[in-house]
Design a protein around this motif. Structure first.
Motif, PDB file in Angstrom:
ATOM      1  N   VAL A  42      -6.552   8.380 -13.480  1.00  0.00           N
ATOM      2  CA  VAL A  42      -5.765   9.459 -12.888  1.00  0.00           C
ATOM      3  C   VAL A  42      -4.378   8.920 -12.532  1.00  0.00           C
ATOM      4  N   TYR A  43      -3.357   9.669 -12.908  1.00  0.00           N
ATOM      5  CA  TYR A  43      -1.999   9.272 -12.547  1.00  0.00           C
ATOM      6  C   TYR A  43      -1.674   9.747 -11.137  1.00  0.00           C
ATOM      7  N   LEU A  44      -1.033   8.843 -10.405  1.00  0.00           N
ATOM      8  CA  LEU A  44      -0.615   9.116  -9.039  1.00  0.00           C
ATOM      9  C   LEU A  44       0.903   9.217  -8.998  1.00  0.00           C
ATOM     10  N   GLU A  45       1.406   9.972  -8.028  1.00  0.00           N
ATOM     11  CA  GLU A  45       2.851  10.222  -7.968  1.00  0.00           C
ATOM     12  C   GLU A  45       3.334  10.158  -6.533  1.00  0.00           C
ATOM     13  N   ASN A  46       4.556   9.627  -6.345  1.00  0.00           N
ATOM     14  CA  ASN A  46       5.164   9.653  -5.013  1.00  0.00           C
ATOM     15  C   ASN A  46       6.121  10.841  -4.913  1.00  0.00           C
ATOM     16  N   ASN A  47       6.795  10.971  -3.791  1.00  0.00           N
ATOM     17  CA  ASN A  47       7.680  12.123  -3.570  1.00  0.00           C
ATOM     18  C   ASN A  47       8.903  12.120  -4.480  1.00  0.00           C
ATOM     19  N   GLU A  48       9.220  10.948  -5.062  1.00  0.00           N
ATOM     20  CA  GLU A  48      10.371  10.856  -5.960  1.00  0.00           C
ATOM     21  C   GLU A  48       9.977  11.095  -7.419  1.00  0.00           C
ATOM     22  N   GLY A  49       8.705  11.359  -7.673  1.00  0.00           N
ATOM     23  CA  GLY A  49       8.250  11.624  -9.027  1.00  0.00           C
ATOM     24  C   GLY A  49       7.856  10.404  -9.827  1.00  0.00           C
ATOM     25  N   GLU A  50       7.868   9.215  -9.211  1.00  0.00           N
ATOM     26  CA  GLU A  50       7.417   8.007  -9.893  1.00  0.00           C
ATOM     27  C   GLU A  50       5.897   8.054 -10.044  1.00  0.00           C
ATOM     28  N   GLU A  51       5.398   7.579 -11.173  1.00  0.00           N
ATOM     29  CA  GLU A  51       3.966   7.630 -11.438  1.00  0.00           C
ATOM     30  C   GLU A  51       3.383   6.231 -11.655  1.00  0.00           C
ATOM     31  N   GLU A  62      -6.945  17.430  -7.758  1.00  0.00           N
ATOM     32  CA  GLU A  62      -5.507  17.401  -7.989  1.00  0.00           C
ATOM     33  C   GLU A  62      -4.770  17.831  -6.725  1.00  0.00           C
ATOM     34  N   GLY A  63      -3.731  17.079  -6.373  1.00  0.00           N
ATOM     35  CA  GLY A  63      -2.942  17.387  -5.185  1.00  0.00           C
ATOM     36  C   GLY A  63      -3.377  16.615  -3.956  1.00  0.00           C
ATOM     37  N   GLU A  64      -4.543  15.941  -4.031  1.00  0.00           N
ATOM     38  CA  GLU A  64      -4.998  15.138  -2.898  1.00  0.00           C
ATOM     39  C   GLU A  64      -4.188  13.847  -2.803  1.00  0.00           C
ATOM     40  N   THR A  65      -4.115  13.308  -1.604  1.00  0.00           N
ATOM     41  CA  THR A  65      -3.417  12.039  -1.372  1.00  0.00           C
ATOM     42  C   THR A  65      -4.430  10.909  -1.245  1.00  0.00           C
ATOM     43  N   ILE A  66      -4.098   9.770  -1.819  1.00  0.00           N
ATOM     44  CA  ILE A  66      -4.979   8.608  -1.764  1.00  0.00           C
ATOM     45  C   ILE A  66      -4.157   7.372  -1.433  1.00  0.00           C
ATOM     46  N   PHE A  89       0.846  -1.188   0.000  1.00  0.00           N
ATOM     47  CA  PHE A  89       0.000   0.000   0.000  1.00  0.00           C
ATOM     48  C   PHE A  89       0.887   1.244   0.000  1.00  0.00           C
ATOM     49  N   HIS A  90       0.437   2.281  -0.691  1.00  0.00           N
ATOM     50  CA  HIS A  90       1.182   3.538  -0.760  1.00  0.00           C
ATOM     51  C   HIS A  90       0.216   4.719  -0.671  1.00  0.00           C
ATOM     52  N   ASP A  91       0.665   5.777  -0.017  1.00  0.00           N
ATOM     53  CA  ASP A  91      -0.047   7.050  -0.045  1.00  0.00           C
ATOM     54  C   ASP A  91       0.548   7.881  -1.174  1.00  0.00           C
ATOM     55  N   LEU A  92      -0.226   8.075  -2.233  1.00  0.00           N
ATOM     56  CA  LEU A  92       0.263   8.761  -3.425  1.00  0.00           C
ATOM     57  C   LEU A  92      -0.586   9.993  -3.730  1.00  0.00           C
ATOM     58  N   ILE A  93       0.017  10.924  -4.459  1.00  0.00           N
ATOM     59  CA  ILE A  93      -0.635  12.198  -4.788  1.00  0.00           C
ATOM     60  C   ILE A  93      -1.307  12.093  -6.154  1.00  0.00           C
ATOM     61  N   MET A  94      -2.542  12.527  -6.231  1.00  0.00           N
ATOM     62  CA  MET A  94      -3.279  12.529  -7.499  1.00  0.00           C
ATOM     63  C   MET A  94      -2.833  13.754  -8.300  1.00  0.00           C
ATOM     64  N   VAL A  95      -2.195  13.522  -9.473  1.00  0.00           N
ATOM     65  CA  VAL A  95      -1.542  14.637 -10.170  1.00  0.00           C
ATOM     66  C   VAL A  95      -2.174  15.027 -11.507  1.00  0.00           C
ATOM     67  N   ARG A  96      -2.662  14.041 -12.301  1.00  0.00           N
ATOM     68  CA  ARG A  96      -3.215  14.440 -13.600  1.00  0.00           C
ATOM     69  C   ARG A  96      -4.176  13.381 -14.132  1.00  0.00           C
ATOM     70  N   GLU A  97      -5.160  13.856 -14.875  1.00  0.00           N
ATOM     71  CA  GLU A  97      -6.214  12.986 -15.406  1.00  0.00           C
ATOM     72  C   GLU A  97      -5.943  12.636 -16.869  1.00  0.00           C
ATOM     73  N   THR A  98      -6.267  11.399 -17.262  1.00  0.00           N
ATOM     74  CA  THR A  98      -6.187  10.953 -18.655  1.00  0.00           C
ATOM     75  C   THR A  98      -7.486  10.233 -18.998  1.00  0.00           C
ATOM     76  N   ASP A  99      -7.593   9.763 -20.225  1.00  0.00           N
ATOM     77  CA  ASP A  99      -8.790   9.020 -20.640  1.00  0.00           C
ATOM     78  C   ASP A  99      -8.952   7.712 -19.875  1.00  0.00           C
ATOM     79  N   HIS A 100      -7.846   7.167 -19.395  1.00  0.00           N
ATOM     80  CA  HIS A 100      -7.873   5.852 -18.736  1.00  0.00           C
ATOM     81  C   HIS A 100      -7.947   5.932 -17.215  1.00  0.00           C
TER      82      HIS A 100
END
Length: 278
Positions: A20-29, A43-47, A7-18
């Protein structure tokens, strides 16, 4: 690092057709598919999400709760067997794979098995194994005598039941210390009875020594109250009768009954035990 099987707490950063991309503090998506995206996400919320591989072998996130995660043991049901291996229900869309070489006995659809979830370093995929004892380690123990612990029943032996302690260590409950039915893969609480010089661990289901008097005394009181204040059982009763009726040894019964008698809560007579207020 966004680790598979965790499990990871990730940041919701951008929406696509498929999704929402999530990102960690190192920029991995990683992608959270549309079906799992909260209705009012921002955008910017953590999930909090679980990461695994989808049917295309791509890392994806899900808000579903799996029945097992990386480096854990759990009892899971086999759904399918094909020429590659078995597939287990772990609560996610894509089933958990068990290679034939990791099966103690050939798995059958509809049957439950205690397994360990691991990361296959050759394929980079999550997989499971029913050879659970290969994944426990008693070389450095994290438990102490009398400590209360979580147990998973792994298998029965001539001596008793092997149990996995706190998802880490292997222990043994001797047959003489088993006072209720145990099922392979079943979860329960227990206590560390003894740690041997070779780091083998003896486990019991009741608090050891004097610590078992109070809960056993309460059990006797509850039985007396539910049976009208009398039980035809005493320190002269057969040990097996005591074990069957009260789920405790004769020694524990005598200690508990003696404690209740000293507290003037019961009378001990020739015909059995009586509550004082009866």
């Amino acid at each position: 690092m966004i680790q598979l099987g965790e499990f990871h707490d990730l940041i919701m950063v951008r929406e696509t057709d498929h999704g929402v991309y999530l990102e960690n503090n190192e920029g991995e998506e990683v992608l959270l598919p549309n079906k799992y995206v909260p209705e009012n996400w921002k955008e910017g919320e953590t999930i909090n999400v679980f990461i695994y591989l989808d049917h295309e072998e791509r890392p994806v996130a899900t808000t579903l709760q799996p029945k097992i995660k990386l480096d854990q043991f759990a009892k899971l049901r086999c759904l399918e067997v094909n020429k590659f291996g078995a597939f287990l229900d772990w609560g996610l869309e894509k089933h958990l794979f068990v290679p034939f070489k990791e099966q103690v006995i050939p798995m059958q659809p509809g049957e439950d098995y205690l397994v360990f979830c691991y990361l296959d370093l050759e394929t980079g995929r999550l997989a499971a194994s029913s050879k659970v004892h290969a994944f426990v380690d008693n070389s450095e123990l994290t438990v102490e005598p009398f400590e209360e612990v979580d147990l998973l029943v792994s298998n029965m032996t001539d001596l008793g039941y092997n149990v996995i302690i706190n998802q880490l260590h292997l222990g043994l409950i001797y047959h003489d210390d088993v006072f209720k039915p145990l099922k392979i893969g079943g979860s329960l609480r227990g206590f560390i009875k003894k740690i041997r010089e070779d780091n083998k661990i003896d486990v019991i289901l009741q608090r050891p020594g004097y610590r078992s008097i109070e809960p056993n005394a309460q059990k006797i009181l509850d039985k007396l109250k539910s049976s009208g204040g009398y039980m035809n059982i005493s320190d002269k009763s057969d040990p097996e009768d005591i074990k069957e009726r009260l789920q405790m040894s004769k020694k524990s019964f005598k200690k508990a009954a003696g404690s209740l008698y000293k507290q003037r809560l019961i009378d001990i007579r020739e015909d059995g035990l009586h509550l004082k207020d009866q």
